[in-house]
Scaffold this active site. Sequence first.
Site, PDB file in Angstrom:
ATOM      1  CG  ASN A  10      58.483  -8.392  -6.890  1.00  9.35           C
ATOM      2  OD1 ASN A  10      59.299  -9.305  -6.868  1.00  9.35           O
ATOM      3  ND2 ASN A  10      58.805  -7.122  -6.655  1.00  9.35           N
ATOM      4  CE  LYS A  12      58.701  -6.550  -3.098  1.00  8.23           C
ATOM      5  NZ  LYS A  12      58.617  -5.313  -2.342  1.00  8.23           N
ATOM      6  CG  HIS A  96      61.178  -3.484  -7.430  1.00  4.48           C
ATOM      7  ND1 HIS A  96      61.568  -3.079  -6.175  1.00  4.48           N
ATOM      8  CD2 HIS A  96      59.877  -3.833  -7.338  1.00  4.48           C
ATOM      9  CE1 HIS A  96      60.539  -3.202  -5.359  1.00  4.48           C
ATOM     10  NE2 HIS A  96      59.497  -3.659  -6.037  1.00  4.48           N
ATOM     11  CD  GLU A  98      61.971  -4.118  -2.659  1.00 10.33           C
ATOM     12  OE1 GLU A  98      62.138  -5.230  -3.198  1.00 10.33           O
ATOM     13  OE2 GLU A  98      60.927  -3.816  -2.049  1.00 10.33           O
ATOM     14  CD  GLU A 168      56.036  -1.637  -7.514  1.00  8.31           C
ATOM     15  OE1 GLU A 168      55.220  -2.474  -7.130  1.00  8.31           O
ATOM     16  OE2 GLU A 168      57.263  -1.794  -7.414  1.00  8.31           O
ATOM     17  N   GLY A 174      55.691  -2.154   0.770  1.00  3.04           N
ATOM     18  CA  GLY A 174      55.964  -2.936   1.979  1.00  3.04           C
ATOM     19  C   GLY A 174      55.679  -2.188   3.264  1.00  3.04           C
ATOM     20  CB  SER A 213      50.728  -1.369   0.747  1.00  2.00           C
ATOM     21  OG  SER A 213      52.007  -1.271   1.372  1.00  2.00           O
TER      22      SER A 213
HETATM   23  P1  PGA Z   1      54.273  -4.648  -1.585  1.00  2.00           P
HETATM   24  O1  PGA Z   1      55.412  -4.641  -2.734  1.00  2.00           O
HETATM   25  O2  PGA Z   1      53.002  -5.137  -2.262  1.00  2.00           O
HETATM   26  O3  PGA Z   1      54.778  -5.629  -0.553  1.00  2.00           O
HETATM   27  O4  PGA Z   1      54.157  -3.264  -1.090  1.00  2.00           O
HETATM   28  C1  PGA Z   1      55.132  -4.222  -4.039  1.00  2.00           C
HETATM   29  C2  PGA Z   1      56.379  -4.286  -4.871  1.00  2.00           C
HETATM   30  O5  PGA Z   1      57.451  -3.936  -4.358  1.00  2.00           O
HETATM   31  O6  PGA Z   1      56.332  -4.679  -6.052  1.00  2.00           O
END
Ligand code: PGA
Length: 252
Positions: A10, A12, A96, A98, A168, A174, A213
């Site tokens: 992903n 983003k 997601h 976000e 998640e 993140g 992460s």
């Molecule tokens: P990250 O993001 O690996 O940077 O923690 C995962 C995601 O949001 O899909």
Amino acid sequence: MSNASLVIANWKMNGNRALTRTMSEVLRDNQADFNGVKVVICPPFTLLAEMAGHIYYDEIALGAQNVSEHESGAHTGEISVAMLQELGVEYVLLGHSERRAEQQESDQVVAAKAAAVTQAGLTAVVCVGEDKSQREADKTWSVIKAQLENSLASLSAKQMARVVVAYEPVWAIGTGETASPAQAQEVHAKIRGWLVENYQQVGAKVPLLYGGSVKANNAESLFSEADINGGLIGGASLKGDEFSAICRAAKG
Ligand code: PGA
């Protein structure tokens, strides 16, 4: 031993045309190391066509980070399932955290999108996860169960066969703070139980991804858990060597 067979990148709101090229080259050069693992790249919409031009192997597929629940028409700024399909997109991330937080995307909207995506024969990657305060209040499972019930509402068994669920935990995205393999497995086992209870054999086969992460140095231990079938990778999916190492860990 790895129980994983699907790794999704992903990107983003990151990346550019140069990254589509270098990433595809790194994956091509390392492909023998993760033979049998399906790798999906979800760049921003504007890079989908470019990325499609660099995908050489069946094991590497194209994914989008979002889609409209509407078929077509007066929806300025939106992208339809058919538009994605025309570019060769096979997977679509939905719900997601976000988007749930920044675009106020509700379970009901996620459900409508999941219906549109699976009806068209694409795979919906439906994301669920609790935030820190919900975990601390011991509400992890009730939050996730409600997200599953409402985000997957009214999908037929045939549509459910085209769903991937990504767990998640919001507090791990993140932040560098990963759920421990045991913490992730505990939730995955419950998600698996819910899927089997509601969708029997089809539910038993829905791939369950962990995200939050995931890095080259923790992927192997996460992927060795019984109900972790792969990863949804954010930050680490922007670096070719790190991402390849995660794909390698999925092969085990
Ligand atoms: P990250 O993001 O690996 O940077 O923690 C995962 C995601 O949001 O899909």
